[in-house]
Design an enzyme around this catalytic site. Structure first.
Site, PDB file in Angstrom:
ATOM      1  N   CYS A 151      91.427  20.688   6.851  1.00 32.81           N
ATOM      2  CA  CYS A 151      91.461  22.076   7.232  1.00 32.81           C
ATOM      3  C   CYS A 151      91.986  22.284   8.595  1.00 32.81           C
ATOM      4  CB  CYS A 151      90.454  23.317   7.045  1.00 32.81           C
ATOM      5  SG  CYS A 151      89.016  22.665   8.026  1.00 32.81           S
ATOM      6  N   HIS A 172      91.420  27.876  12.714  1.00 33.74           N
ATOM      7  CA  HIS A 172      91.228  26.743  13.244  1.00 33.74           C
ATOM      8  C   HIS A 172      92.178  26.697  14.286  1.00 33.74           C
ATOM      9  CE1 HIS A 172      87.955  26.397  10.925  1.00 33.74           C
ATOM     10  NE2 HIS A 172      88.084  24.804  10.005  1.00 33.74           N
TER      11      HIS A 172
END
Length: 347
Positions: free
Chosen positions: A137, A252
């Site tokens: 990710c 993120h």
């Protein structure tokens, strides 16, 4: 409706359908119009029997231990590395093309590791393994920016600090952060839950993600090095990373230092980033003129800001990026892999 009777449309299976990424996959299949003539849901025995709505149709989650993939054309796996290691090869052996969202096969030489905006041509037909790997990710948004830098200036070194959200540990990670935050606000001396994050993540930052390796780096940090090299086709690319978990629910962030092989013009760098597909550049030098997990905007874009060429080193620059890890970093990239395969009639 994306459910069609067209015999050329794929029959889809979603493994890990009840998890955070599984829910996001279902949402994206609906909103992006990924046509299919059948879709089946699979999960562990404890989730089997649950009823879920997919594009207006009711589906019952099946027990993965009893699942037959022989009637599946395309299988998305998002149930964890150990599940993929056990079941993805079996699904591929039964004829399904697997798009796997775990670390299980990313470095397998017979398994392409794909970010469609960067290396879609890594898939020219059915892979030898029958599996296409979805990258980490934090790797996905990074390489989507590094590709144009390498193309224009070349790259000597990349240094990354990640700020990774609780959703990287799925729905249980989100719930643990929320529960711990509520408890800490009520009682600052309370022992906070720490099953998913150790020490507890609420009102904390934890510079340790995944397991520790003999090198002193974590597996998460090693993934970013190895995966970036494979995706960009640069086997000697120098990437070093510190991966940090932060008390953010989703999305993120990364602070990235890049040293290029030649002096970088900032205006051209901004222009090249802005020209990339599904990338939004936030280029105002003012409070709020940069992306954050709360304010970035379109969850299907990589958001980049604070682009700074170092005055003392014109080959070096900093940038700050934010990306929705459940979408950009997982489900969306997987769906875009499938879209690319179908568009090129490779299934």
């Amino acid at each position: 409706m994306t459910h069609v009777s067209d015999p050329t449309a794929p029959r889809i299976a979603l493994v890990g359908a009840t998890g955070a990424v599984g829910h996001t996959l279902i949402e994206l299949i609906e909103t992006r119009g990924l046509r299919h003539r059948d879709i089946r849901l699979a999960a562990s025995a404890r989730s089997a029997g649950r009823v879920m709505d997919v594009d207006g149709l009711t589906r019952t989650v099946e027990d993965l231990a009893e699942f037959d993939f022989s009637d599946t054309d395309l299988a998305f796996f998002s149930a964890g590395t150990s599940v993929s290691q056990q079941w993805a090869p079996k699904a591929a052996a039964q004829g399904a093309l697997v798009i796997d969202n775990t670390n299980a096969f990313r470095m397998d030489p017979d398994t392409p590791l794909v970010v469609p905006q960067v290396n879609a041509d890594a898939v020219t037909g059915r892979p030898v393994s029958g599996i296409i790997a979805n990258p980490n990710c934090s790797t996905i948004p990074l390489v989507r920016l590094l590709g144009t830098v390498e193309e224009r200036w070349g790259i000597r070194q990349v240094v990354v600090s990640t700020y990774q959200a609780a959703s990287g540990q799925g729905q249980h990670g989100i719930e643990e952060l929320q529960e711990g935050s509520e408890l800490a606000l009520r009682d600052p001396d309370a022992e906070l839950p720490s099953d998913r994050f150790r020490p507890a993540l609420a009102f904390n930052v934890v510079p340790f993600i995944d397991r520790l390796l003999d090198t002193g780096f974590t597996l998460e940090e090693q993934k970013m090095l190895q995966e970036s090299r494979k995706i960009l086709g640069l086997p000697h690319l120098d990437v070093t990373t510190t991966c940090v978990r932060v008390p953010v629910v989703n999305s993120h962030s990364e602070a990235v230092w890049v040293e290029a092989a030649a002096p970088v013009d900032r205006a051209e760098l901004v222009e090249r980033f802005a020209a990339l597909p599904e990338v939004t550049v936030h280029d105002r030098h003012a409070p709020g003129g940069f992306p954050t997990p709360l304010t970035a905007g379109d969850p299907d874009h990589v958001h980049v800001g604070r682009i700074r060429v170092a005055p003392h080193n014109p080959r070096g620059f900093w940038l700050w990026l934010v990306a929705d890890n459940l979408r950009i970093g997982a489900a969306l990239n997987a769906v875009q892999i499938a879209e690319n395969i179908l568009e090129r009639e490779l299934l």
